[in-house]
Design an enzyme around this catalytic site. Structure first.
Site, PDB file in Angstrom:
ATOM      1  N   GLY A 143       0.596  -1.223   0.013  1.00  0.00           N
ATOM      2  CA  GLY A 143      -0.020  -0.176   0.009  1.00  0.00           C
ATOM      3  C   GLY A 143       0.904   1.184  -0.017  1.00  0.00           C
ATOM      4  O   GLY A 143       0.663   2.245  -0.632  1.00  0.00           O
ATOM      5  N   GLU A 158       4.425  -6.107   6.523  1.00  0.00           N
ATOM      6  CA  GLU A 158       4.463  -7.256   7.059  1.00  0.00           C
ATOM      7  C   GLU A 158       5.971  -7.937   7.280  1.00  0.00           C
ATOM      8  O   GLU A 158       5.801  -8.780   8.185  1.00  0.00           O
ATOM      9  CB  GLU A 158       3.834  -8.165   5.709  1.00  0.00           C
ATOM     10  CG  GLU A 158       2.264  -7.695   5.488  1.00  0.00           C
ATOM     11  CD  GLU A 158       1.712  -8.782   4.306  1.00  0.00           C
ATOM     12  OE1 GLU A 158       2.255  -9.095   3.643  1.00  0.00           O
ATOM     13  OE2 GLU A 158       0.376  -8.263   4.446  1.00  0.00           O
TER      14      GLU A 158
END
Length: 738
Positions: free
Chosen positions: A517, A698
């Site tokens: 993102g 992540e």
């Protein structure tokens, strides 16, 4: 904007705003309770009806009867919809099960009815009056029982037509000849996303046009999925999701709340709100699928890896995809002989799908523990074993190099800062009162994924700018980094930028998922800002290439003009997006981390406490150290959960997850987490994007669970290969109390 060659110097490189620690611009809305979340869109719909979803109480079979007569007669009921009233809704993007319709039941708590009433309480009460009869069928609910017969499956990251077997050299011969070997089985359990905000949607029709205020990570996907499921044109669907209370992959795709809110609103003739109950979320929604992973490693006595094999088995509904546990193994360490592949069994649970760092997170839980075990057999420090097997190229294709890879620096920096040299390599030998104390470490790997992303930016008459894009903020800091990007490109301060997110009427962005993102959405905005800079320069009579945007002015040569003057005759707009060429194919683009953990284990009870944590992250340019650190420590916390407590408990008789709420699905709380240190390396990646950033959301999770588990082993001398590492699994083997 086409990004086909590495980025040169550009306005972002000034780093007057980007890269600076900047508090969240949306923070005040959240802490004052005024951020509009999906179930609380009082600004959009003032008096909706309420829908209550009824979930199937069998995991496999058919609905034989749906008697709704009593429910329809209940006070306040407006409409009752049952699955028998509708043809099966087509499965939407990256999902294999229909969300509603037809008589077939393929998993527990599949939506079989919706009751719509004037109040939430009336809908809930009437739902209890609906009588559903089922014809149950036997199902498969035990991965271990079916794993041996599971067929090989392609890696979902590489598409359905990808090669199944990732093979290089002659693994069998190399493994047989290796002086030091490891051959072990590791398991990870089913996990749920456990986000704080439940799935929630409010739907309203205006003729044939639908608006859904929802909680969704990917607005474009949601719009397309709703259009496909309802059989209407995508341009007749508006999706709005400006604030999201966590997703972790569970809100990448639409779920039953959005679809049934739309169907309920159509039946009721008025807006309808549907919020999924937590048990419905866990059994009806998606999950991280359990895995059984066999890892075989062969090495020379000096620690050089000669053979790597990683076979990961998971289960899913027919047509679903496997958990890609081998994804990091393909690229992380050098070895000339390799044999990696996935196997996929049929199981009759709700869909196995994406959860934060799919593939890498569970894969590294196993592989980084295996490396720790191999290091012990070799009598080599675990850090040094990883350093000596580092690679600067794809192990399967030496000509394809990493764009930027600084794993060794992550490892060396982490070891020095954590005091790794003080670790006693003999497990169970360090005590602090009643506590057995141990240190563990692991490395982390996660690919950087380029995604097209678009944005629009408008210079207002007062000199402020407004950013518009359907990008989402799931707590990651998107509002803030987009404001920083616009401010940097136009020479403004962050408080001169208004950011509007999550509305499908705005340009389509990359969305939030897969840690793609931040880099992609800021790059899309960068492209739009370039367009606006050109328009401003033309309006003011400057050559765009010579114009400098700083301190609210546009300057070239000896002439300087306030930026606001360019909009004196009306706003100026720049709209564009980023599209990528083949740089991600020419180079491996990835992020890296080292994780160091210290734990204490109560020598009497086996209870575990994490004492210290450190992450060192190599993730390109850091756009905002505050929000980036928040992402990493949140991921580290999630890793503690994966290591020590998180697991969905399966009822193998009835095919459902028993601990289906936040009371019994254990996640870490404040008391479980110590102070967490994060160090960012500073290596902007010009091959990634014009922002020179990469993913951050992540990589902070990848490897953490293994570091915790390795620390527990170092403390106790008891190796637990079945996650989570709970006290019952090592209590009997703890060293005698001193």
């Amino acid at each position: 904007m086409e990004f086909t060659t590495p980025a040169g110097r550009n306005p972002i490189d000034r780093l007057t705003v980007v890269g600076r620690p900047t508090p969240r611009i949306d923070g005040p809305l959240k802490v004052t309770g005024t951020a509009p979340y999906a179930a609380e869109r009082h600004d959009a719909v003032t008096s909706p009806a309420y829908g209550w979803i009824i979930g199937a109480t069998v995991a496999k079979g058919r609905v034989r009867l749906a008697d709704v007569s009593a429910a329809k007669a209940a006070p306040g009921v407006i409409a009752v919809l049952t699955t028998l009233d509708h043809a099966p809704v087509p499965a939407v993007f990256r999902q294999t099960a229909s969300l509603f319709g037809g008589d077939e039941i393929v998993h527990y708590h599949q939506a079989v009815a919706l009751v719509v009433a004037e109040t939430f309480e009336a809908a809930r009460a009437a739902a209890r009056l609906v009588r559903i009869e089922y014809e149950a069928a036997p199902g498969a609910y035990d991965l271990a029982a079916v794993a041996a017969d599971a067929p090989p499956s392609p890696d979902p990251n590489e598409g359905p037509d990808a090669e199944i077997y990732d093979r290089v050299g002659d693994f069998d011969a190399a493994f047989a000849a290796a002086p030091v070997t490891l051959d072990e089985i590791y398991t990870t359990p089913d996990e749920t996303h456990a986000m704080m905000e439940p799935h929630a949607s409010i739907a309203a029709w205006d003729g044939d046009r639908l608006t859904v205020w929802t909680s969704n990570q990917m607005i474009g996907w949601a719009r397309d999925a709703l259009a496909g499921a309802l059989g209407i044109a995508a341009e007749n669907v508006r999706v709005d999701s400006p604030f999201i209370g966590g997703g972790f992959g569970g809100k990448l795709y639409i779920r039953a709340d959005a679809l049934l809110a739309a169907l309920g609103a159509k039946a009721a003739g008025r807006p309808v709100k549907v919020v999924l109950q937590r048990p419905i979320i866990i059994n009806n929604g998606t999950r991280r699928a359990a895995t059984i992973q066999r890892i075989r490693l062969g090495a020379r006595p000096d620690g050089t890896l000669t053979a790597i094999s990683h076979v990961s088995t998971s289960g899913n509904l027919p047509g679903g995809f496997p958990e890609a546990g081998i994804a990091p193994t393909k690229l992380f360490y050098a070895a000339p002989n390799r044999d990696n592949y996935l196997k996929l069994a049929r199981l009759d649970f709700g869909e196995g799908s994406d959860m934060r760092a799919p593939g890498e997170a569970p894969g590294l839980m196993a592989f980084e523990m295996a490396l720790d075990e191999l290091a012990e057999r070799l009598d080599i420090d675990p850090v040094e074993l990883r350093v000596m097997n580092d690679t600067q190229a794809d192990p399967r294709d030496p000509g394809r190099r990493f764009s930027e890879r600084h794993l060794v620096e992550c490892l060396r920096t982490g070891a020095e800062r954590f005091g790794w040299s003080e670790r006693d390599k003999i497990p169970g030998s360090v005590r602090d009162g009643k506590w057995l104390v141990g240190m563990g470490m692991a490395a982390g790997f996660r690919l950087n994924l380029p995604f097209p992303s678009e944005a629009r930016i408008r210079l207002e008459r007062d000199g402020r700018v407004t950013v518009e894009t359907d990008m989402t903020d799931i707590g990651t800091g998107t509002y803030t980094i987009l404001a920083q990007t616009a401010a940097e490109m136009l020479g403004l301060t962050v408080d001169a930028v208004t950011v509007k997110l999550g509305d499908s009427v705005n340009p389509r962005a990359a969305g939030s998922g897969g840690q793609w993102g931040a880099n992609n959405s800021t790059s899309g905005l960068y492209a739009a800002c370039v367009k606006l800079r050109e328009a401003v320069a033309a309006r003011l009579g400057f050559n765009a290439d010579d114009a400098d945007f700083a301190d609210g002015h546009v300057t070239a040569g000896n002439r300087s003009v306030p930026l606001a003057d360019a909009a004196a005759d009306g706003p100026l707009v720049g709209e564009d997006g980023i599209a990528y060429g083949d740089l991600d194919k020419t180079f491996v683009q990835a992020t890296f981390a080292s994780h160091f953990v210290e734990v204490g284990v109560d020598q009497f009870t086996g209870e575990m406490r994490v004492r210290r944590m450190l992450a060192v992250v190599d993730s390109g340019r850091i756009l905002n150290p505050i929000t980036a650190r928040s992402q990493v420590i949140g991921a580290m916390t999630m890793g503690v959960g994966a290591a020590l407590m998180e697991a969905l408990a399966v009822d193998p008789r009835h095919g459902f997850f028993v601990n289906n709420d936040l009371g019994f699905y254990e996640v870490p709380v404040h008391g479980d987490i110590p102070h967490q240190d994060v160090i960012f390396l500073d290596y902007p990646d010009a091959k990634s994007s014009p922002m020179k950033a990469k993913g951050i959301g992540e990589i902070g999770l990848c490897g953490v669970a293994a570091a915790v588990a390795n620390a527990v082993y170092n403390a106790t001398g008891v190796r637990v290969r079945d996650y989570p590492v709970t006290l019952d699994k090592h209590l009997a083997g703890l060293p005698p109390a001193a």
